[in-house]
Every structure is written in C-alpha cells, then in structure tokens.
Design a protein around this motif. Structure first.
Motif, PDB file in Angstrom:
ATOM      1  N   GLU A 171     137.013  -5.529  17.990  1.00 36.96           N
ATOM      2  CA  GLU A 171     137.949  -4.429  18.309  1.00 36.96           C
ATOM      3  C   GLU A 171     138.062  -2.954  17.447  1.00 36.96           C
ATOM      4  O   GLU A 171     138.762  -2.864  18.075  1.00 36.96           O
ATOM      5  N   LEU A 172     137.960  -2.847  16.490  1.00 37.12           N
ATOM      6  CA  LEU A 172     138.062  -1.904  15.386  1.00 37.12           C
ATOM      7  C   LEU A 172     137.218  -1.165  16.137  1.00 37.12           C
ATOM      8  O   LEU A 172     137.998   0.395  16.110  1.00 37.12           O
ATOM      9  N   SER A 173     135.894  -0.954  15.832  1.00 42.29           N
ATOM     10  CA  SER A 173     134.872   0.004  16.701  1.00 42.29           C
ATOM     11  C   SER A 173     135.156   0.518  17.752  1.00 42.29           C
ATOM     12  O   SER A 173     135.270   1.410  18.200  1.00 42.29           O
ATOM     13  N   VAL A 174     136.123  -0.091  18.940  1.00 47.87           N
ATOM     14  CA  VAL A 174     136.032   0.171  19.529  1.00 47.87           C
ATOM     15  C   VAL A 174     137.754   0.860  19.763  1.00 47.87           C
ATOM     16  O   VAL A 174     137.650   2.703  20.304  1.00 47.87           O
ATOM     17  N   THR A 175     138.466   0.685  18.935  1.00 55.94           N
ATOM     18  CA  THR A 175     139.386   1.300  18.670  1.00 55.94           C
ATOM     19  C   THR A 175     139.091   2.768  18.358  1.00 55.94           C
ATOM     20  O   THR A 175     140.097   3.837  18.168  1.00 55.94           O
ATOM     21  N   LEU A 176     138.777   2.316  17.351  1.00 53.73           N
ATOM     22  CA  LEU A 176     138.295   3.580  16.165  1.00 53.73           C
ATOM     23  C   LEU A 176     137.658   4.800  17.156  1.00 53.73           C
ATOM     24  O   LEU A 176     138.211   5.891  17.302  1.00 53.73           O
ATOM     25  N   LYS A 177     136.894   4.293  18.506  1.00 54.68           N
ATOM     26  CA  LYS A 177     136.047   5.121  18.994  1.00 54.68           C
ATOM     27  C   LYS A 177     137.011   5.903  19.888  1.00 54.68           C
ATOM     28  O   LYS A 177     137.059   7.175  20.514  1.00 54.68           O
ATOM     29  N   VAL A 178     137.073   5.245  20.125  1.00 51.07           N
ATOM     30  CA  VAL A 178     138.391   5.853  21.272  1.00 51.07           C
ATOM     31  C   VAL A 178     139.824   6.994  21.379  1.00 51.07           C
ATOM     32  O   VAL A 178     139.688   7.596  21.369  1.00 51.07           O
ATOM     33  N   LEU A 207     141.051   8.183  10.018  1.00 53.91           N
ATOM     34  CA  LEU A 207     142.484   6.948  10.806  1.00 53.91           C
ATOM     35  C   LEU A 207     142.483   6.093  10.582  1.00 53.91           C
ATOM     36  O   LEU A 207     143.475   5.534   9.506  1.00 53.91           O
ATOM     37  N   LEU A 208     141.175   5.524   8.993  1.00 48.62           N
ATOM     38  CA  LEU A 208     141.624   4.596   8.666  1.00 48.62           C
ATOM     39  C   LEU A 208     141.912   4.434   7.980  1.00 48.62           C
ATOM     40  O   LEU A 208     142.669   3.971   7.177  1.00 48.62           O
ATOM     41  N   TYR A 209     141.655   5.786   7.107  1.00 49.18           N
ATOM     42  CA  TYR A 209     142.441   5.471   5.471  1.00 49.18           C
ATOM     43  C   TYR A 209     143.986   6.074   5.531  1.00 49.18           C
ATOM     44  O   TYR A 209     145.358   5.070   5.241  1.00 49.18           O
ATOM     45  N   ASP A 210     144.046   7.082   6.712  1.00 50.08           N
ATOM     46  CA  ASP A 210     145.590   6.652   7.126  1.00 50.08           C
ATOM     47  C   ASP A 210     146.518   5.244   7.220  1.00 50.08           C
ATOM     48  O   ASP A 210     147.646   5.218   7.094  1.00 50.08           O
ATOM     49  N   SER A 211     145.241   4.958   7.754  1.00 51.37           N
ATOM     50  CA  SER A 211     146.233   3.352   8.250  1.00 51.37           C
ATOM     51  C   SER A 211     146.278   2.668   7.523  1.00 51.37           C
ATOM     52  O   SER A 211     147.570   1.841   7.154  1.00 51.37           O
ATOM     53  N   VAL A 212     145.515   2.530   6.606  1.00 41.13           N
ATOM     54  CA  VAL A 212     145.642   1.314   5.402  1.00 41.13           C
ATOM     55  C   VAL A 212     146.561   2.314   4.429  1.00 41.13           C
ATOM     56  O   VAL A 212     147.654   1.482   4.252  1.00 41.13           O
ATOM     57  N   LEU A 213     146.994   3.306   3.767  1.00 40.81           N
ATOM     58  CA  LEU A 213     147.852   4.427   4.020  1.00 40.81           C
ATOM     59  C   LEU A 213     149.693   3.288   4.678  1.00 40.81           C
ATOM     60  O   LEU A 213     150.465   3.182   3.471  1.00 40.81           O
ATOM     61  N   LEU A 214     149.316   3.356   5.608  1.00 44.21           N
ATOM     62  CA  LEU A 214     150.476   2.920   6.055  1.00 44.21           C
ATOM     63  C   LEU A 214     151.119   1.682   5.603  1.00 44.21           C
ATOM     64  O   LEU A 214     152.534   1.306   5.232  1.00 44.21           O
TER      65      LEU A 214
END
Length: 127
Positions: free
Chosen positions: A20-27, A69-76
């Motif tokens: 799920e994470l792989s597909v989401t990041l890719k998209v 994207l991951l970094y910002d998501s983790v901060l949120l």
C-alpha cells in the motif's frame, strides 16, 4: 490505496503494509502525465518495484520527492499527538507521576511512546 483505516503500519525494521505504501508513494510522486500513462498501461497489476520489501534501508534510499512526502506526513502525524516524545519519556521516567496514572493510562502511555519512537525513527530514515 491505503485500506479502510487510511493508515500505514510501520514496524521497527520495515513497513508492514509495504504494498500500500509503495503504490501510494509511487502515485503521489507522479506527474499527472505519468499517472495517466501508468493507468492506461494497466501498471497496477504487475510491477516488480511494488513487491520489494520496504525495509528501513530501502526507505532511506527512496527518491527525494517520496522522502519529502513521507517526512511531511510523519510530522503531521506527530503533531496530532498531545505531547512530544520527550514529555512521554519524562513521564515514563518519573516513577511518582507514572504510578498516579491508572493502569489503562499507563498502557496508553506505553503505546503512544512506542508509536512516537517509530515515527521519529522514520523521520531520521527519510531526512
């Protein structure tokens, strides 16, 4: 893409919902044109990149846009907690204050603290 809960499951060593994470990041990191092309070619079905394990090492090697994207998501996500990691650690280390908590509050503290530690580890991996 992320399932019913709308969240990804992270462990100490790898992402447990890696597909799920792989597909989401890719998209999310595709341009609109790339997305249209990917969708038209039925790229969703058989993509070897999606099937690779998202270990901590693999996370640290992600492309810059995905890391951001991951970094910002983790901060949120961390902002959604009432207290920061240090405050939780201080409470865990303060025997008197800790013992004043109910059993349920103690368990919740341990869960929150563990979640925050994993999120902080992820921040370090994707910086």
């Amino acid at each position: 893409m992320v399932g019913e809960e709308g969240a990804f499951v992270l462990g100490w060593d790898e992402v447990l919902t890696e597909e799920e994470l792989s597909v989401t990041l890719k998209v999310l990191c595709m341009s609109e044109e790339e997305f249209k092309e990917y969708k038209e070619q039925d790229g969703w079905e058989d993509d070897s990149e999606e099937n690779s394990t998202l270990s901590n090492e693999a996370l640290s090697r992600l492309k810059t846009p995905c890391k951001k994207l991951l970094y910002d998501s983790v901060l949120l996500t961390l902002e959604s907690y009432g207290a920061d990691l240090k405050a939780e650690q201080d409470l865990l280390n303060n025997k008197e204050a800790y013992e004043k908590l109910s059993r349920r509050e103690q368990q919740a503290l341990h869960v929150r603290y563990g979640q925050k530690r994993i999120l902080h580890q992820l921040l370090e991996l994707v910086q």
